[in-house]
Write a protein that holds these residues in place. Structure first.
Motif, PDB file in Angstrom:
ATOM      1  N   SER A 138      26.714  -9.034 -82.662  1.00 16.09           N
ATOM      2  CA  SER A 138      27.903  -9.180 -81.825  1.00 16.09           C
ATOM      3  C   SER A 138      27.943 -10.581 -81.243  1.00 16.09           C
ATOM      4  CB  SER A 138      27.910  -8.135 -80.719  1.00 16.09           C
ATOM      5  OG  SER A 138      26.809  -8.332 -79.853  1.00 16.09           O
ATOM      6  N   SER A 156      25.838   1.430 -94.908  1.00 17.40           N
ATOM      7  CA  SER A 156      26.307   0.673 -93.742  1.00 17.40           C
ATOM      8  C   SER A 156      27.802   0.895 -93.546  1.00 17.40           C
ATOM      9  CB  SER A 156      26.039  -0.823 -93.924  1.00 17.40           C
ATOM     10  OG  SER A 156      24.715  -1.056 -94.325  1.00 17.40           O
ATOM     11  N   ASP A 199      31.965 -12.159 -84.076  1.00 18.57           N
ATOM     12  CA  ASP A 199      30.781 -11.442 -84.546  1.00 18.57           C
ATOM     13  C   ASP A 199      30.322 -12.025 -85.888  1.00 18.57           C
ATOM     14  OD1 ASP A 199      31.226  -9.773 -82.381  1.00 18.57           O
ATOM     15  OD2 ASP A 199      32.039  -8.132 -83.584  1.00 18.57           O
ATOM     16  N   HIS A 248      24.299  -6.687 -88.379  1.00 18.69           N
ATOM     17  CA  HIS A 248      25.502  -7.055 -87.622  1.00 18.69           C
ATOM     18  C   HIS A 248      25.060  -7.646 -86.290  1.00 18.69           C
ATOM     19  CE1 HIS A 248      29.561  -6.820 -85.905  1.00 18.69           C
ATOM     20  NE2 HIS A 248      28.976  -6.352 -84.816  1.00 18.69           N
ATOM     21  N   ASN A 250      28.594 -10.672 -89.659  1.00 17.48           N
ATOM     22  CA  ASN A 250      28.049  -9.689 -90.593  1.00 17.48           C
ATOM     23  C   ASN A 250      27.189 -10.412 -91.618  1.00 17.48           C
ATOM     24  OD1 ASN A 250      29.270  -7.496 -89.431  1.00 17.48           O
ATOM     25  ND2 ASN A 250      30.591  -7.005 -91.161  1.00 17.48           N
ATOM     26  N   GLN A 297      30.521  -0.756 -90.683  1.00 17.92           N
ATOM     27  CA  GLN A 297      30.596  -1.641 -89.538  1.00 17.92           C
ATOM     28  C   GLN A 297      31.942  -2.359 -89.494  1.00 17.92           C
ATOM     29  OE1 GLN A 297      28.129  -2.419 -86.986  1.00 17.92           O
ATOM     30  NE2 GLN A 297      30.036  -3.253 -86.152  1.00 17.92           N
ATOM     31  N   ILE A 337      33.799  -5.559 -88.157  1.00 19.30           N
ATOM     32  CA  ILE A 337      33.535  -6.893 -87.634  1.00 19.30           C
ATOM     33  C   ILE A 337      34.796  -7.398 -86.955  1.00 19.30           C
ATOM     34  CG2 ILE A 337      34.066  -7.992 -89.862  1.00 19.30           C
ATOM     35  CD1 ILE A 337      32.074 -10.192 -89.099  1.00 19.30           C
TER      36      ILE A 337
END
Length: 283
Positions: free
Chosen positions: A138, A79, A87, A136, A89, A81, A83
């Motif tokens: 949004s 992964s 958002d 994740h 996680n 990502q 953040i």
């Protein structure tokens, strides 16, 4: 009556000020929530950045939510990502995962604020050893609505006839509430529930809960009254039973934590993909 009012234990993690609320001597867990850190706000500069080196987890879910700043998540299942504020996680450690959390390189030259939350959820027994996963969400996908003039963001769970899309493994609740002075709100019915005052002050059954305190409610305490304008966090859910916690490990079995410590010391955990060069040693 409130069962408990927890005051934060002040910590410094990598020069970051942290309010730690769970676990505490008075209350180990609230539903499946077993760890609660409120970090910042802190101003960062070119010479000061957030770099949490690769470290392991088992049998839990990490929940990260930001008010200010950006964090890049990497882990051992691949992964990657970033953040951003608002958002969510969600990292499922399951049978074992390694991850790192660092600020993006492109923002480090500027002055900036870092402010957010890190929670851990204990997994129910039947899910403790599942395959690790990462999700994740949004901010646009997390429900926001109004109840009795209170602005509510439902981050995890079902409440006030609304549901969040966030993955859960048992009854779990996490909501952010903004409520103005003089207004009241009826809270959802949960087996266990707590309310954290990010800013302001609330009254529950004539008891005050002040800024950076976590009120643990009993079944009779279902209404809150804002004595100032407030930002609040609501957490709760079902009691999933006793859990052991040591360093970054949570499990229903103490011997499983011993095994994880041995595995990390011997470097048998998979490495974070793209961040293999460093790690936090076992204390």
């Amino acid at each position: 009556m409130l069962k408990h009012i927890l005051k934060p234990r002040k910590k410094n993690i990598g020069n970051f000020p942290v309010n730690r609320l769970l676990p505490s001597a008075k209350q180990k867990m609230i539903g499946p929530w077993i760890f609660f850190d409120h970090f910042g706000p802190v101003e960062l500069s070119e010479n000061k950045a957030l770099d949490i080196l690769p470290h392991p987890h088992i049998n839990l879910v990490t929940v990260t939510y930001l008010f200010d700043g950006e964090i890049v998540h990497r882990d051992s299942i691949g992964s990657f990502q970033t953040i951003k504020p608002g958002d969510l996680n969600l990292m499922v450690a399951g049978k074992g995962i390694t991850h790192s959390e660092r600020e993006p390189l492109e923002i480090r030259k500027n002055k900036r604020l870092m402010h957010g939350l890190q929670f851990w959820l204990a997994l129910p027994n039947e899910f403790e050893e599942i395959e690790p996963a990462f999700f994740h969400y949004s901010k646009e996908n997390l429900p926001t609505f109004e109840v009795n003039d209170a602005q509510i963001k439902l981050i995890i769970g079902t409440a006030w006839n609304k549901s969040s899309p966030v993955k859960t493994y048992c009854d779990t609740l996490f909501a952010k509430i903004n409520i103005l002075k003089g207004n009241s709100l009826t809270l959802p019915n949960e087996e266990e529930i707590g309310i954290y005052v990010l800013s302001g002050e609330i009254v529950i059954n004539q008891e005050k809960v002040t800024q950076h305190s976590l009120g643990i409610l009993d079944k009779e305490s279902t209404h809150i009254l804002a004595s100032t304008d407030c930002d609040l966090l609501l957490i709760g859910g079902e009691n999933i039973g006793k859990r052991f916690i040591e360093w970054n490990f949570v499990s229903g079995r103490s011997e499983r934590i011993s095994q994880a410590k041995d595995d990390w010391k011997a470097q048998r955990f998979n490495k974070v993909i793209g961040d293999e060069g460093e790690f936090i040693p076992l204390p």
